[in-house]
Design a protein around this motif. Structure first.
Motif, short mmCIF file in Angstrom:
data_model
loop_
_atom_site.label_atom_id
_atom_site.label_comp_id
_atom_site.label_asym_id
_atom_site.label_seq_id
_atom_site.Cartn_x
_atom_site.Cartn_y
_atom_site.Cartn_z
N THR A 153 -3.97 37.92 7.51
CA THR A 153 -3.27 36.71 7.04
C THR A 153 -3.70 35.50 7.85
OG1 THR A 153 -1.33 37.13 8.43
CG2 THR A 153 -1.22 37.87 6.12
N HIS A 154 -3.94 35.69 9.16
CA HIS A 154 -4.40 34.52 9.94
C HIS A 154 -5.92 34.49 10.11
CE1 HIS A 154 -4.26 37.22 13.47
NE2 HIS A 154 -3.02 37.51 13.17
N LEU B 129 0.68 38.50 1.00
CA LEU B 129 1.23 39.52 1.89
C LEU B 129 2.75 39.53 1.79
CD1 LEU B 129 0.38 41.47 4.51
CD2 LEU B 129 1.86 39.80 5.62
N ARG B 130 3.35 38.35 1.89
CA ARG B 130 4.81 38.27 1.86
C ARG B 130 5.37 38.77 0.54
NH1 ARG B 130 3.78 32.74 3.24
NH2 ARG B 130 4.65 32.29 1.18
N ARG C 101 -3.48 33.84 1.48
CA ARG C 101 -3.38 35.28 1.74
C ARG C 101 -1.98 35.66 2.23
NH1 ARG C 101 -7.65 39.90 3.12
NH2 ARG C 101 -6.12 41.52 3.47
N ALA C 102 -1.40 34.81 3.08
CA ALA C 102 -0.07 35.11 3.61
C ALA C 102 0.97 35.16 2.50
CB ALA C 102 0.32 34.08 4.67
N GLN C 103 0.82 34.28 1.51
CA GLN C 103 1.76 34.31 0.39
C GLN C 103 1.74 35.66 -0.31
OE1 GLN C 103 1.22 31.38 -2.87
NE2 GLN C 103 2.07 33.02 -4.14
N GLU D 87 -3.86 44.24 7.35
CA GLU D 87 -3.57 43.19 6.37
C GLU D 87 -2.81 42.03 7.04
OE1 GLU D 87 -2.28 44.20 2.46
OE2 GLU D 87 -3.45 46.06 2.40
N LEU E 197 2.76 29.85 7.43
CA LEU E 197 2.44 31.12 6.75
C LEU E 197 3.70 31.91 6.38
CD1 LEU E 197 -0.67 32.44 8.75
CD2 LEU E 197 -0.56 30.81 6.84
N PRO F 225 -8.35 35.47 7.30
CA PRO F 225 -8.78 36.02 6.01
C PRO F 225 -10.28 35.94 5.78
CG PRO F 225 -7.82 33.87 5.70
CD PRO F 225 -7.59 34.23 7.14
N ALA G 61 -5.74 31.20 4.74
CA ALA G 61 -4.64 31.94 5.36
C ALA G 61 -3.33 31.72 4.61
CB ALA G 61 -4.49 31.52 6.82
#
Lengths: 247, 247
Positions: B115-116, B139-140, B135-137, B111, B234, B118, B132
């Motif tokens: 993020t980088h 993930l965080r 998706r990174a948001q 996962e 990100l 997607p 990205a």
């Protein structure tokens, strides 16, 4: 030993490779979430096992219980379970290879899931549809040929490990069936490159216990809530892949 | 037994959990791609092992060779290797739990990678930057608290399995270090919820053989080609996660 499998009651999902192994082996098990609530069933049973206080709490289903042992992660469950129900290949080297292949099946399934959820599992498909179209194109054109070509190469006999079926064959059956459901045009375009996998799929489907299971109401159909979903806009006949594979 | 590890020479990546286990155990091994080409090294050696004609061809690195045995899939390699080099927990139940945790670490790393990337591993980051960021948001705000909270819960003693370090602790060290590199603001916001993991990270770093390895030129720094990459856009301090977690 009567096994207890915990997985969501309405989707085949990551529980199905374990069901297929148990069914093909004729091993006794309870598919707990599909029992009536009065017998401790329903999806609430899955939610309960995910918050278990004793031992390592599972991160996600599927979960298998065998006596006081509780395992999660589908490939891990199968690596432990298969030798006990006669569905592992013979010999330590082949069992190591089986787990390696199963983990690669797991990787492909995660990528298939992310075609309809490329941004977040917590968002609806409709909220990530544009990204889904881009990701699905790359799955069809780059990743499916790579993964399926690798599985095709791994098939040694009528089954992956020769003349005897293992849990890996059952999981490859489910993979091919799921991909045909999700991406019929892409899979049709790839079929001629996958003669061993196509034959393996049909061979597994005709195994007596499997055929009985597939015809029963225990078998859950692919649907729009599982890993393999059919969105027409995510499928295409792979025109681009031939170009990229030959470059 | 002298082990041979095959992994790309310029990134820690999925090879690093295996290096950490071998280094912490003081086990003899060749990091093949980092040998000179005159000794069969270089990334060409990794490419060669991926097209091996004998046995099951690896789908992707890392690959470990031990005599005539060849294994791929990092978690699978560690499950096989760790008991042989004294870095598995004691007892069958704990070893099963270790593999289950390691497979969950594997899931998190996939996962993080996405993020980088997607949309596609075959596209540049710049070609999927907007996706990205979305998706990174997630993930965080959703996935990191869920995964790291689960790992935190799994730590029983000073190490995951009590007083003795296992390969799982080494991999969690790498996970925390990688996440701090990639998402310093998010990890800073999460730190107070992860006291056991924070202490475990520091404890692993100070183990004598590990400390010597980390100070050596064998240790590869995190960089912009690996799984854990730092793109400032990100990362964020997790303001949204508190809201979503309490809702």
């Amino acid at each position: 030993m009567r096994y207890r499998l915990y997985y969501w009651s309405a989707i085949p999902g990551r529980g199905e490779p374990i069901r297929l192994a148990l069914e093909d082996a004729g091993a006794p098990y309870d598919d707990v979430a599909r029992l009536p609530a009065s017998q401790g069933g329903g999806d609430a049973a899955v939610a309960r096992v995910l918050t278990a206080k004793n031992g390592l709490r599972p991160f996600a289903p599927p979960v298998l219980e065998a006596g006081s042992l509780r395992l999660a992660q589908a490939a891990h469950i199968l690596h432990w379970l298969a030798p006990r129900i006669g569905r592992a290949p013979a010999g330590e080297r082949a069992r190591l290879a089986a787990h390696q292949i199963q983990l690669t099946i797991t990787d492909l399934w995660a990528e298939v899931h992310d075609t309809h959820h490329p941004i977040a599992v917590g968002l609806y498909y409709e909220d990530q549809k544009a990204e889904a179209k881009r990701r699905a194109q790359h799955l069809r054109d780059e990743r499916l040929p790579k993964f399926l070509g690798w599985f095709e190469h791994a098939v040694k006999g009528p089954y992956v490990f020769g003349r005897t079926a293992s849990y890996v064959d059952l999981s490859l059956f489910q993979t091919i069936a799921g991909l045909r459901y999700a991406f019929p045009r892409a899979m049709n375009a790839l079929a001629r490159t996958l003669p061993k996998l196509e034959a393996l799929h049909d061979r597994v489907r005709e195994r007596p216990r499997l055929a009985a299971y597939l015809a029963s109401d225990r078998r859950l159909a692919f649907n729009q809530d599982g890993i393999f979903r059919h969105y027409d806009e995510l499928d295409a006949p792979l025109a681009r892949s031939r170009r990229s594979r030959s470059s």
